[in-house]
Design a protein around this motif. Structure first.
Motif, PDB file in Angstrom:
ATOM      1  N   TYR A 457       0.900  -1.172  -0.047  1.00  0.00           N
ATOM      2  CA  TYR A 457      -0.132   0.017  -0.021  1.00  0.00           C
ATOM      3  C   TYR A 457       0.704   1.169  -0.206  1.00  0.00           C
ATOM      4  CZ  TYR A 457      -3.750  -3.220   1.341  1.00  0.00           C
ATOM      5  OH  TYR A 457      -4.919  -3.918   1.449  1.00  0.00           O
ATOM      6  N   SER A 562     -10.196   1.405  -8.625  1.00  0.00           N
ATOM      7  CA  SER A 562     -11.127   2.766  -8.145  1.00  0.00           C
ATOM      8  C   SER A 562     -12.303   2.910  -8.993  1.00  0.00           C
ATOM      9  CB  SER A 562     -10.014   3.767  -8.113  1.00  0.00           C
ATOM     10  OG  SER A 562      -8.938   3.508  -7.346  1.00  0.00           O
ATOM     11  N   THR A 625      -8.560   6.054   3.396  1.00  0.00           N
ATOM     12  CA  THR A 625      -8.393   4.799   3.899  1.00  0.00           C
ATOM     13  C   THR A 625      -8.724   4.619   5.327  1.00  0.00           C
ATOM     14  OG1 THR A 625      -7.069   4.122   2.053  1.00  0.00           O
ATOM     15  CG2 THR A 625      -7.032   2.590   3.927  1.00  0.00           C
ATOM     16  N   ARG A 651     -10.514  -2.860   5.975  1.00  0.00           N
ATOM     17  CA  ARG A 651      -9.993  -1.719   5.539  1.00  0.00           C
ATOM     18  C   ARG A 651     -11.151  -1.122   4.566  1.00  0.00           C
ATOM     19  NH1 ARG A 651      -7.120  -1.234   0.523  1.00  0.00           N
ATOM     20  NH2 ARG A 651      -5.459   0.476   0.713  1.00  0.00           N
ATOM     21  N   LEU A 653     -12.580   1.852   2.224  1.00  0.00           N
ATOM     22  CA  LEU A 653     -12.125   2.608   1.169  1.00  0.00           C
ATOM     23  C   LEU A 653     -13.096   3.756   0.671  1.00  0.00           C
ATOM     24  CD1 LEU A 653      -9.370   2.897  -0.340  1.00  0.00           C
ATOM     25  CD2 LEU A 653      -9.851   0.896   0.622  1.00  0.00           C
ATOM     26  N   HIS A 666      -5.380   1.262  -4.624  1.00  0.00           N
ATOM     27  CA  HIS A 666      -6.241   2.128  -5.239  1.00  0.00           C
ATOM     28  C   HIS A 666      -5.546   3.838  -5.437  1.00  0.00           C
ATOM     29  CE1 HIS A 666     -10.214   0.385  -5.191  1.00  0.00           C
ATOM     30  NE2 HIS A 666      -9.803  -0.321  -4.005  1.00  0.00           N
TER      31      HIS A 666
END
Length: 671
Positions: A457, A562, A625, A651, A653, A666
């Motif tokens: 990430y 995304s 996030t 997690r 988003l 993303h």
């Protein structure tokens, strides 16, 4: 005891014994192409049993909705004509993932049946696998079941008995002996105890199967003890309800009696014992829950099975004299019976009614098409010859034209029908379905080292140590130039394929070696395998290496992922809240998004979705996030995707107006 109370007492009992109550998974198995429908309680835990997945709990209990109406497990033709066959049923189960084993599993089952449900002990019989002395002794010496009511089932009884009391997931993989619990309905009903020549009678009915997974069968047939034996049990809710309500047929329990009365109300039938009413009462459950879980009537796969079930119900309504639409009106009665246990059914009542009514109305067209094809076939038929079985099968299988209706029409014209030929064609189709539906466990890599820490990430490069190497599925200490292999690292920036997003590619290297990563896949839920080939040098376990993800490929993939979140949200706005991801593929070139809807999208709807997504892109909002508890995330409006598995901390988003639980990578801003 009402069916709803029986279900709740089961879950509450195991919750009191430290089990996590896990909601029923959908009827369409998530990320499992080997099954047409969820047909047992253990399906959602399959990866946990094989070690590919972990859960934050070691004990679980479920009331799992199941369908057996297509593929290998198909009870459709028997429904309505036997006491215990259903297309849809509920499986009560308790599971141990390396926690308790035979002693506790047996003790829990006996306590629930005799103390919570109050069944007479003298009415219960048990079976154990022929070689399972441990289970036999627990039943006899600890529980106190008389030895004359404990039956060993195994190899000395022949192959079919061995399979009855020894369970395996596939040709290889986890397996183990079973112990089944039977209820004796009494001497007034014909039949003998399990293992006897009269075992197929209805006196002794299996109500619960306890599976003790303690071995792993390898490709050579060797039985290796599992390091952490597991328990998987299943008890049909309808069967135990029949026992507890002192009736012999499942169709006599309160839930079915209410649905049968509703079916009689809508068809005008007066005989509540008519088999056609049983068929309709059974089928409204299967059809409604299949629609809830995203299946819509169609001409292939799951959609075709749903269409067959609907049309079979309508045919039985027709036999009762109902010529108009009626089936969809039973959804409200089903919600009254099962909506409290399954809130998703109540929430989607209007949509289920809409889908079923549309299919009812379309069935008139099917009858017309079937009649045209049948008339043409009869016109070409020589005088005195029977209508062949293949034509019967084609009408039935391709056009949904019921065989009994074809036979009725031919009977009126004094034309015989080749039912044996039809059965032969059906048997051939079943064999094909069995071959297609047979579960084959993936030959996983055996790994017991440290987990892989994912740093992808925040970073696209880093440093790591090689913890394992595999060539052709076998662990090796090193690999040489030109070899294809799987590399496991203690840390990696490479994203492993999950949730529809493809795995990363790139380079693993040091001064002595260069390994080209062509794909990244999970070996276990927290262990990543880097698949590729060694371009030069030698790479060994323990080597320190540098890692570098292909940045452009990752960036392209992230943009498509995304965009998928934005499109998902836009589709729900334009088409309705029933739209939910049923599968996807996100790679550098495209996003493919699968969802269920009861009609093709119109050009206007497509344009609206595109405009909504483009507005979100142009707004160029920052992506946020968060890591929250699962309950907190869902309460905050985050969408949990179909088929995904989530831990206690998830997690979340926020991408523009979209909020989803997602482990993928993303972009930083919607622009």
């Amino acid at each position: 005891m009402k069916t709803s109370e029986i279900r709740q007492k089961f879950l509450s009992f195991f919750e009191s014994k430290g089990h996590q109550i896990v909601p029923s998974s959908p009827l369409v198995p998530g990320n499992d192409p080997t099954l047409l429908f969820t047909n047992a309680g253990m399906v959602q835990f399959k990866d946990v049993f094989t070690g590919k997945d972990t859960r934050p709990y070691h004990r679980a209990t479920t009331a799992q909705r199941c369908v057996r109406a297509g593929g290998k497990h198909n009870d459709l033709e028997n429904v309505g004509y036997t006491a215990r066959h259903h297309t849809f049923f509920e499986m009560l189960g308790n599971f141990s993932f390396g926690d308790y084993f035979k002693q506790d599993a047996i003790r829990y089952a006996w306590t629930l049946l005799t103390e919570i449900y109050g069944l007479p002990k003298e009415k219960l019989w048990v079976t154990v696998y022929q070689e399972d002395d441990e289970a036999y002794d627990i039943w006899a010496k600890q529980v106190g079941v008389p030895v004359e009511r404990i039956i060993r089932i195994g190899d000395n009884k022949g192959a079919r008995y061995a399979s009855d009391n020894f369970w395996q997931m596939a040709d290889t993989g986890p397996c183990g002996p079973c112990s089944e619990i039977f209820y004796d309905h009494g001497p007034d009903i014909w039949g003998g105890p399990p293992g006897s020549p009269e075992e197929d009678g209805d006196r002794y009915i299996e109500i619960w199967n306890l599976v003790f997974m303690q071995f792993e069968r390898d490709a050579q047939g060797n039985m290796n003890p599992l390091p952490k034996p597991c328990v998987d049990t299943g008890m049909g809710l309808e069967r135990i309800a029949a026992v507890l309500q002192h009736v012999h047929s499942n169709y006599e329990i309160d839930l079915f009696q209410n649905l049968i009365r509703a079916a009689a109300r809508e068809t005008g039938a007066t005989d509540l014992g008519d088999n056609s009413l049983k068929v309709i009462a059974d089928h409204i459950r299967a059809c409604s829950f299949l629609v809830v879980d995203g299946v819509i009537p169609g001409n292939e796969g799951r959609g075709y099975v749903l269409r067959r079930i609907i049309r079979r119900a309508l045919r039985h309504g027709h036999k009762l004299g109902q010529k108009g639409v009626f089936f969809y009106r039973l959804v409200a009665d089903l919600v009254a019976q099962m909506g409290a246990a399954y809130p998703e059914l109540a929430a989607q009542q209007a949509r289920v009614e809409q889908v079923l009514r549309q299919e009812e109305e379309r069935f008139g067209e099917t009858l017309e098409n079937g009649m045209r094809i049948l008339e043409a076939a009869l016109a070409e038929l020589p005088v005195g010859q029977a209508l062949d079985g293949q034509t019967l099968f084609t009408l039935y299988d391709t056009y949904g034209f019921p065989v009994d209706l074809t036979a009725d029409i031919c009977r009126e014209r004094k034309i015989a029908v080749d039912l044996d030929g039809f059965e032969h064609a059906m048997a051939h189709q079943r064999e094909q379905a069995r071959a297609a539906g047979k579960f084959k466990a993936a030959a996983g890599l055996s790994y017991d080292g440290v987990a892989t820490r994912f740093d992808g990430y925040e970073h696209l490069q880093g440093q790591a140590s090689v913890t394992a190497l595999y060539v052709d599925g076998t662990a090796v200490p090193s690999i040489a130039q030109g070899q294809d292999a799987v590399v496991v690292l203690d840390a990696t920036p490479f994203y492993a394929e999950s949730g529809g997003q493809v795995g990363d590619t790139g380079l693993i290297s040091n001064a002595a070696a260069r390994f080209q990563v062509a794909d990244t896949q999970k070996i276990q839920s927290t262990v990543f395998g880097h698949h590729g080939s060694l371009l030069e040098g030698t790479l060994s376990v323990g080597d320190v290496v540098g890692t570098q993800v292909d940045e452009q490929r990752r960036a392209d993939t992230m943009r498509n992922h995304s965009a998928t979140h934005l499109m998902h949200k836009a589709l729900r706005q334009v088409l309705g809240e029933h739209v939910q991801q049923r599968g996807s593929l996100v790679d550098p070139e495209k996003t493919r998004f699968d969802f269920a809807h009861d009609a093709p999208m119109t050009p206007e709807q497509i344009a609206r979705v595109e405009a909504i997504v483009n507005d979100e892109v142009l707004a160029n909002q920052a992506v946020r996030t968060q890591h929250l508890s699962y309950d907190e995330a869902v309460a905050g409006g985050a969408m949990a995707l179909f088929g995904e598995k989530y831990g206690d901390v998830v997690r979340v988003l926020d991408i523009g107006f979209s909020r989803e639980l997602c482990g993928g990578t993303h972009v930083a801003r919607t622009g």
